[in-house]
Design an enzyme around this catalytic site. Structure first.
Site, mmCIF file in Angstrom:
data_model
loop_
_atom_site.group_PDB
_atom_site.id
_atom_site.type_symbol
_atom_site.label_atom_id
_atom_site.label_comp_id
_atom_site.label_asym_id
_atom_site.label_seq_id
_atom_site.Cartn_x
_atom_site.Cartn_y
_atom_site.Cartn_z
ATOM 1 N N SER A 113 15.217 21.471 -16.189
ATOM 2 C CA SER A 113 14.004 22.261 -16.381
ATOM 3 C C SER A 113 14.381 23.533 -17.135
ATOM 4 C CB SER A 113 13.413 22.615 -15.013
ATOM 5 O OG SER A 113 12.640 23.790 -15.105
ATOM 6 N N HIS B 30 0.833 -1.212 0.000
ATOM 7 C CA HIS B 30 0.000 0.000 0.000
ATOM 8 C C HIS B 30 0.870 1.266 0.000
ATOM 9 C CE1 HIS B 30 -3.319 -2.703 1.251
ATOM 10 N NE2 HIS B 30 -2.374 -3.251 2.008
ATOM 11 N N LYS C 140 16.480 21.870 -11.007
ATOM 12 C CA LYS C 140 15.774 20.602 -11.251
ATOM 13 C C LYS C 140 16.621 19.564 -11.982
ATOM 14 C CE LYS C 140 12.192 19.545 -10.523
ATOM 15 N NZ LYS C 140 10.930 19.659 -11.249
ATOM 16 N N GLU D 198 9.781 8.340 -16.380
ATOM 17 C CA GLU D 198 8.388 8.772 -16.606
ATOM 18 C C GLU D 198 7.877 8.299 -17.957
ATOM 19 O OE1 GLU D 198 7.740 13.029 -14.763
ATOM 20 O OE2 GLU D 198 9.782 12.809 -15.513
#
Ligand code: ARG
Length: 458
Positions: free
Chosen positions: A277, A156, A283, A290
């Site tokens: 970024s 979970h 970043k 992804e």
């Protein structure tokens, strides 16, 4: 240039029809397979007495020339080149004259396209399986480097019990081994030659489908001509194997996304496999992971899209079947790119094993060991669960540390409190296939054996 089928028509095709109907834009990538089919077909025609030896030679020379033109990009496509089969035959006829015009004897584009595509799937599945094996080897190497490092295991997405990092990495490796099985299974079921089925019913000519299957290295030939030209179940199977592989890669990707956050901090991404970024200078983003996650969506879409196209098609060939190739090519290309990038990303991950063990070392991670301590002393597990749950509740409410509460409980005592020492819990996962050092050492060996067996099959 007239179409292959101009004889019956008084007028040429409309531009809008051509734009919709032509598949040359995407099926030309099967040119090698198409040319291989033509070679095998013409040799078979000669064996059964339908082609002169000299004509065979002329056609084979022309096919070689077409293959060279298509490989080096010098092939000049014309408007009437509806698909790869049309283009090859048209050019062979230009080069070989009358002999070329005999090439399509006893053959239809319906059995041709099914044969080309089966050859294509057969090769591609093996190549992609080899790329999966490469990622598995990378995971195994990371697992070896990880030694006895451990991290929290989750259910979970809540911390549950500590597990060895090697165990966690190999979990992804084992899932991929089933993907390899599925890819090779799809390959094996594609390994049936449809050539000789004709448009749908076979032929009046003395064709030899067995010989042609043999020549093309197929395991066997079709049993039923209608089935041979009309089913694309082998494409669906390939798409399913790729979709599920994509789902597995998406899960690995998701974990890398999570682990590379400041909040987790379990891994650092290599510069070469992360992005910046355009606005925020600090970043470092896990785009590869992804995209591994995101690409699963289109892989699933390709599978369900083709299933929908096939549903309800009457026997035998229908032009709907031309919709099989784009999703197949797209899924294969997508998986190939994803596997290569993800492999590089995993190979260059920096694991912060201190951070991992720090997170895993909460005494609550050993709660089940305490319950099992009571079980060994004779208490029923359900009762033991309640006793330990009570101590956890007291500790969480500020009534003392779990270690003190355990030490003070006469059913537990200082022996049991030792189970809460950092790093102790993972050592106690000793059962086969479990997460501790003992079974993981055995698992590493079994995984290496599995990779070796797989390599033989690929
Ligand atoms: N381009 C076609 C396809 O991909 C080849 C078969 C065409 N057959 C036909 N009867 N029009 O399915």
């Amino acid at each position: 240039m007239p179409t292959l089928w101009h004889g019956r028509f008084a007028e040429g095709p409309a531009e809008a029809l051509q734009a919709l109907n032509h598949s040359i834009g995407f099926d030309q990538r099967m040119f090698r397979e198409d040319i291989a089919c033509s070679r095998a077909h013409v040799r078979m025609l000669a064996r059964v007495g339908l082609f002169e030896a000299a004509d065979v030679e002329t056609v084979l020379v022309a096919l070689d020339a077409v293959e060279t033109e298509m490989s080096d990009g010098s092939f000049a496509f014309v408007d009437s080149d509806e698909d790869i089969h049309t283009a090859v035959e048209r050019r062979v006829t230009e080069l070989a004259g009358d002999a070329g015009a005999r090439l399509h004897t006893g053959r239809s584009r319906n059995d041709q396209v099914a044969t080309d595509l089966r050859l294509w799937v057969r090769r591609e599945m093996a190549e992609l399986a080899a790329l999966v094996a490469r990622l598995q080897a990378t995971l195994a190497a990371c697992a070896d480097d990880a030694g006895d490092a451990y991290l929290p295991g989750y259910t979970h997405l809540q911390q549950a019990q500590p597990v060895l990092l090697a165990h966690h990495l190999l979990a992804h490796g084992w899932a991929l081994s089933r993907d390899v099985d599925r890819l090779l299974g799809a390959r094996d079921r594609a390994d049936v030659s449809p050539l000789g089925a004709g448009a749908l019913a076979g032929s009046s000519l003395p064709l030899d489908p067995d010989g042609v299957a043999d020549d093309l290295g197929f395991a066997t030939r079709f049993e039923n001509s209608l089935d041979a030209v009309s089913d694309r179940d082998f494409v669906v199977e390939a798409l399913f194997a790729l979709a599920l592989l994509g789902v597995h890669l998406s899960r690995l990707g998701e974990e890398i996304v999570l682990w590379s956050t400041d909040e987790f901090g379990f891994v650092a991404l290599d510069d070469a496999f992360s992005t910046g970024s355009s606005m925020l200078p600090q970043k470092k983003n896990p785009d590869v992971a992804e995209l591994a996650r995101g690409k699963a969506g289109r892989l699933i879409g390709n599978l369900t899209g083709l299933l929908a196209s096939l549903k309800g098609l009457p026997l035998a060939y229908n032009k709907d079947l031309q919709e099989d190739k784009e999703p197949l090519f797209d899924s294969c290309d997508t998986i190939r790119l994803t596997l290569l990038a993800l492999d590089g990303m995993v190979a260059t991950l920096g694991f912060d094993t201190d951070r991992m063990s720090e997170s895993a070392d909460s005494p609550y991670a050993s709660a089940v060991d305490l319950a099992e301590f009571l079980v060994v002393a004779g208490m029923p597990f359900r009762e033991a669960h309640a006793v330990i749950g009570g101590h956890v509740r007291t500790a969480l409410a500020g009534g003392g540390t779990l270690t003190d509460l355990v030490a003070a409980d006469e059913r537990l005592g200082p022996e049991a409190a030792k189970l809460l020492v950092p790093g102790a819990a993972v050592l106690r996962r000793t059962t086969p296939g479990g997460a501790g050092p003992e079974p993981v050492a055995e698992q590493r060996q079994r995984f290496a054996d599995r990779l070796a067996a797989q390599a033989e099959r690929i």
